[in-house]
Design a protein around this motif. Structure first.
Motif, PDB file in Angstrom:
ATOM      1  N   ILE A   7       6.456 -19.145 -21.055  1.00 11.77           N
ATOM      2  CA  ILE A   7       6.815 -20.104 -22.094  1.00 11.77           C
ATOM      3  C   ILE A   7       6.991 -19.351 -23.407  1.00 11.77           C
ATOM      4  O   ILE A   7       6.044 -18.781 -23.952  1.00 11.77           O
ATOM      5  N   ILE A   8       8.228 -19.348 -23.906  1.00 15.56           N
ATOM      6  CA  ILE A   8       8.586 -18.571 -25.094  1.00 15.56           C
ATOM      7  C   ILE A   8       9.101 -19.515 -26.178  1.00 15.56           C
ATOM      8  O   ILE A   8      10.050 -20.265 -25.956  1.00 15.56           O
ATOM      9  N   LEU A   9       8.479 -19.467 -27.342  1.00 13.71           N
ATOM     10  CA  LEU A   9       8.940 -20.253 -28.484  1.00 13.71           C
ATOM     11  C   LEU A   9       9.619 -19.326 -29.475  1.00 13.71           C
ATOM     12  O   LEU A   9       9.054 -18.315 -29.886  1.00 13.71           O
ATOM     13  N   ILE A  10      10.849 -19.673 -29.842  1.00 15.26           N
ATOM     14  CA  ILE A  10      11.568 -18.903 -30.859  1.00 15.26           C
ATOM     15  C   ILE A  10      12.014 -19.827 -31.976  1.00 15.26           C
ATOM     16  O   ILE A  10      12.618 -20.879 -31.730  1.00 15.26           O
ATOM     17  N   THR A  11      11.685 -19.463 -33.200  1.00 12.57           N
ATOM     18  CA  THR A  11      12.095 -20.269 -34.348  1.00 12.57           C
ATOM     19  C   THR A  11      13.469 -19.815 -34.826  1.00 12.57           C
ATOM     20  O   THR A  11      13.893 -18.685 -34.576  1.00 12.57           O
ATOM     21  N   GLY A  12      14.164 -20.715 -35.501  1.00 10.75           N
ATOM     22  CA  GLY A  12      15.522 -20.388 -35.961  1.00 10.75           C
ATOM     23  C   GLY A  12      16.445 -20.097 -34.804  1.00 10.75           C
ATOM     24  O   GLY A  12      17.268 -19.178 -34.850  1.00 10.75           O
ATOM     25  N   ALA A  13      16.329 -20.916 -33.743  1.00 15.15           N
ATOM     26  CA  ALA A  13      16.998 -20.601 -32.478  1.00 15.15           C
ATOM     27  C   ALA A  13      18.416 -21.123 -32.365  1.00 15.15           C
ATOM     28  O   ALA A  13      19.061 -20.894 -31.342  1.00 15.15           O
ATOM     29  N   SER A  14      18.933 -21.785 -33.377  1.00 21.72           N
ATOM     30  CA  SER A  14      20.247 -22.414 -33.237  1.00 21.72           C
ATOM     31  C   SER A  14      21.387 -21.611 -33.854  1.00 21.72           C
ATOM     32  O   SER A  14      22.520 -22.084 -33.900  1.00 21.72           O
ATOM     33  N   SER A  15      21.102 -20.391 -34.317  1.00 18.83           N
ATOM     34  CA  SER A  15      22.182 -19.581 -34.887  1.00 18.83           C
ATOM     35  C   SER A  15      21.791 -18.114 -34.868  1.00 18.83           C
ATOM     36  O   SER A  15      20.616 -17.758 -34.697  1.00 18.83           O
ATOM     37  N   GLY A  16      22.795 -17.256 -35.050  1.00 17.87           N
ATOM     38  CA  GLY A  16      22.572 -15.840 -35.237  1.00 17.87           C
ATOM     39  C   GLY A  16      21.741 -15.179 -34.157  1.00 17.87           C
ATOM     40  O   GLY A  16      21.909 -15.426 -32.959  1.00 17.87           O
ATOM     41  N   PRO A  29      15.352 -16.149 -14.836  1.00 20.32           N
ATOM     42  CA  PRO A  29      14.968 -17.487 -14.379  1.00 20.32           C
ATOM     43  C   PRO A  29      13.492 -17.822 -14.573  1.00 20.32           C
ATOM     44  O   PRO A  29      13.131 -18.997 -14.593  1.00 20.32           O
ATOM     45  N   THR A  30      12.645 -16.796 -14.713  1.00 18.42           N
ATOM     46  CA  THR A  30      11.214 -17.073 -14.879  1.00 18.42           C
ATOM     47  C   THR A  30      10.829 -17.360 -16.329  1.00 18.42           C
ATOM     48  O   THR A  30       9.655 -17.579 -16.631  1.00 18.42           O
ATOM     49  N   ASN A  31      11.806 -17.351 -17.233  1.00 20.04           N
ATOM     50  CA  ASN A  31      11.540 -17.683 -18.638  1.00 20.04           C
ATOM     51  C   ASN A  31      11.895 -19.131 -18.917  1.00 20.04           C
ATOM     52  O   ASN A  31      12.928 -19.619 -18.456  1.00 20.04           O
ATOM     53  N   HIS A  32      11.062 -19.792 -19.681  1.00 18.65           N
ATOM     54  CA  HIS A  32      11.422 -21.085 -20.260  1.00 18.65           C
ATOM     55  C   HIS A  32      11.376 -20.914 -21.772  1.00 18.65           C
ATOM     56  O   HIS A  32      10.322 -20.588 -22.335  1.00 18.65           O
ATOM     57  N   VAL A  33      12.496 -21.118 -22.432  1.00 25.97           N
ATOM     58  CA  VAL A  33      12.582 -20.922 -23.873  1.00 25.97           C
ATOM     59  C   VAL A  33      12.555 -22.265 -24.584  1.00 25.97           C
ATOM     60  O   VAL A  33      13.334 -23.170 -24.273  1.00 25.97           O
ATOM     61  N   ILE A  34      11.640 -22.370 -25.530  1.00 27.12           N
ATOM     62  CA  ILE A  34      11.583 -23.540 -26.410  1.00 27.12           C
ATOM     63  C   ILE A  34      12.343 -23.168 -27.679  1.00 27.12           C
ATOM     64  O   ILE A  34      11.942 -22.262 -28.409  1.00 27.12           O
ATOM     65  N   MET A  35      13.449 -23.849 -27.913  1.00 23.57           N
ATOM     66  CA  MET A  35      14.269 -23.584 -29.089  1.00 23.57           C
ATOM     67  C   MET A  35      13.724 -24.365 -30.283  1.00 23.57           C
ATOM     68  O   MET A  35      13.873 -25.575 -30.365  1.00 23.57           O
ATOM     69  N   GLY A  36      13.083 -23.651 -31.200  1.00 22.54           N
ATOM     70  CA  GLY A  36      12.611 -24.291 -32.418  1.00 22.54           C
ATOM     71  C   GLY A  36      13.746 -24.363 -33.428  1.00 22.54           C
ATOM     72  O   GLY A  36      14.282 -23.330 -33.835  1.00 22.54           O
ATOM     73  N   VAL A  37      14.133 -25.582 -33.813  1.00 23.55           N
ATOM     74  CA  VAL A  37      15.269 -25.767 -34.724  1.00 23.55           C
ATOM     75  C   VAL A  37      14.914 -26.757 -35.824  1.00 23.55           C
ATOM     76  O   VAL A  37      14.138 -27.687 -35.615  1.00 23.55           O
ATOM     77  N   ARG A  38      15.491 -26.548 -36.983  1.00 25.42           N
ATOM     78  CA  ARG A  38      15.270 -27.488 -38.086  1.00 25.42           C
ATOM     79  C   ARG A  38      16.252 -28.649 -38.015  1.00 25.42           C
ATOM     80  O   ARG A  38      15.917 -29.775 -38.359  1.00 25.42           O
ATOM     81  N   ILE A  90       8.158 -15.936 -31.057  1.00 25.51           N
ATOM     82  CA  ILE A  90       9.084 -15.085 -31.805  1.00 25.51           C
ATOM     83  C   ILE A  90       9.346 -15.760 -33.146  1.00 25.51           C
ATOM     84  O   ILE A  90      10.063 -16.765 -33.221  1.00 25.51           O
ATOM     85  N   ASN A  91       8.726 -15.237 -34.189  1.00 22.44           N
ATOM     86  CA  ASN A  91       8.922 -15.771 -35.539  1.00 22.44           C
ATOM     87  C   ASN A  91      10.223 -15.194 -36.091  1.00 22.44           C
ATOM     88  O   ASN A  91      10.242 -14.151 -36.754  1.00 22.44           O
ATOM     89  N   ASN A  92      11.311 -15.885 -35.812  1.00 24.42           N
ATOM     90  CA  ASN A  92      12.646 -15.390 -36.138  1.00 24.42           C
ATOM     91  C   ASN A  92      13.269 -16.073 -37.358  1.00 24.42           C
ATOM     92  O   ASN A  92      14.106 -15.485 -38.024  1.00 24.42           O
ATOM     93  N   ALA A  93      12.885 -17.305 -37.643  1.00 22.60           N
ATOM     94  CA  ALA A  93      13.510 -18.038 -38.754  1.00 22.60           C
ATOM     95  C   ALA A  93      13.338 -17.269 -40.062  1.00 22.60           C
ATOM     96  O   ALA A  93      12.239 -16.815 -40.388  1.00 22.60           O
ATOM     97  N   GLY A  94      14.427 -17.118 -40.800  1.00 24.13           N
ATOM     98  CA  GLY A  94      14.355 -16.402 -42.063  1.00 24.13           C
ATOM     99  C   GLY A  94      15.620 -16.578 -42.877  1.00 24.13           C
ATOM    100  O   GLY A  94      16.669 -16.942 -42.334  1.00 24.13           O
ATOM    101  N   ILE A  95      15.522 -16.324 -44.166  1.00 24.25           N
ATOM    102  CA  ILE A  95      16.683 -16.437 -45.051  1.00 24.25           C
ATOM    103  C   ILE A  95      16.708 -15.247 -46.003  1.00 24.25           C
ATOM    104  O   ILE A  95      15.705 -14.566 -46.210  1.00 24.25           O
TER     105      ILE A  95
END
Length: 252
Positions: A7-16, A29-38, A90-95
């Motif tokens: 179970i993988i959570l990634i923030t800012g997952a809708s772009s870039g 196939p063994t990954n489930h990704v939770i797309m964290g989006v604003r 994965i703390n990816n969200a940033g500006i």
């Protein structure tokens, strides 16, 4: 018995980089990704596109604004009910914004997203990370946050001192990584600070993409590949370090 999904959570997952990384991760196939989006509407479109392109992957969508504590709490409650744990964050969200002399408002906005968000989200997720047999946290930073490189510009192509406010927040994120590494290793959680390199993304605004390309920015897939390598255990020897996508270590 089928292997347990990661179970993988990634923030800012809708772009870039976030979107490309999500696509790469669900190729396994063994990954489930939770797309964290604003933005849920944008996230839903990305989710459908990814599901059509990679039907073997498993995905879910989560409304998550890292600048809003209520949004963080609601997201964690949802993850807890649906999965009961997080294996990788994965703390990816940033500006990136602000000129040579950023305003107070610009500074606040940068710190809210680039520093406060990863701090509060990770702290709030500790109980779910503790439920994982091998938890991991990746903070997506930037070589521009390296104090050493900024102070010694001859040693880095990013040592010119530009984007001062962005640099300050990434330097703060780097320090956060060090403190998280020291704290979270108590229950076996591995933490990295990761520079995705200079790639074509929406950082600073989508309108800057053509200029980035002219300046030599690479495909964000290279950044995603580096994150996948970390999650696959290929950079376990560099836990607690500031690392780059091409296998390099970066000085703090």
């Amino acid at each position: 018995m089928a292997p347990q999904k990661q179970i993988i959570l990634i923030t800012g997952a809708s772009s870039g980089i976030g979107l490309v990384t999500t696509a790469s991760l669900i190729s396994t196939p063994t990954n489930h990704v939770i797309m964290g989006v604003r933005n849920l509407a944008k996230g839903e479109k990305c989710l459908k596109d990814l599901q059509s392109q990679r039907p073997q992957g498993t995905l879910s969508l989560l409304e998550l604004d890292v600048t809003n504590d209520d949004s963080i709490s609601a997201a964690i409650n949802q993850i807890s009910m649906d999965f009961g744990r997080i294996d990788s964050l994965i703390n990816n969200a940033g500006i990136a914004e602000g000129g040579k002399h950023p305003t107070r408002a610009e500074l606040r906005n940068l710190f809210e997203i680039n520093v406060f968000g990863p701090t509060i989200l990770t702290n709030s997720l500790i109980p779910l990370l503790q439920n994982s047999p091998a938890p991991k946290v990746i903070n997506v930073s930037s070589e521009r946050g390296s104090i050493h490189n900024c102070a010694n510009p001859a040693e880095s192509k990013y040592g010119d001192g530009g984007l001062p406010a962005y640099r300050v927040t990434k330097a703060a994120l780097n320090m956060l990584t060090v403190t998280q590494y020291k704290e979270l290793k108590s229950f076996g959680c591995k933490v990295w600070c990761y520079c995705p390199g200079f790639v074509i993304s929406n950082l600073g605004g989508a309108e800057l993409q053509p200029m980035r390309k002219q300046m030599g920015a690479e495909d964000p897939q290279t950044s995603a590949d580096g994150i996948v390598e970390i999650l696959q255990g290929k950079r376990d020897s560099e836990v607690g370090m500031f690392i780059g996508r091409a296998g390099e270590q970066i000085r703090w």
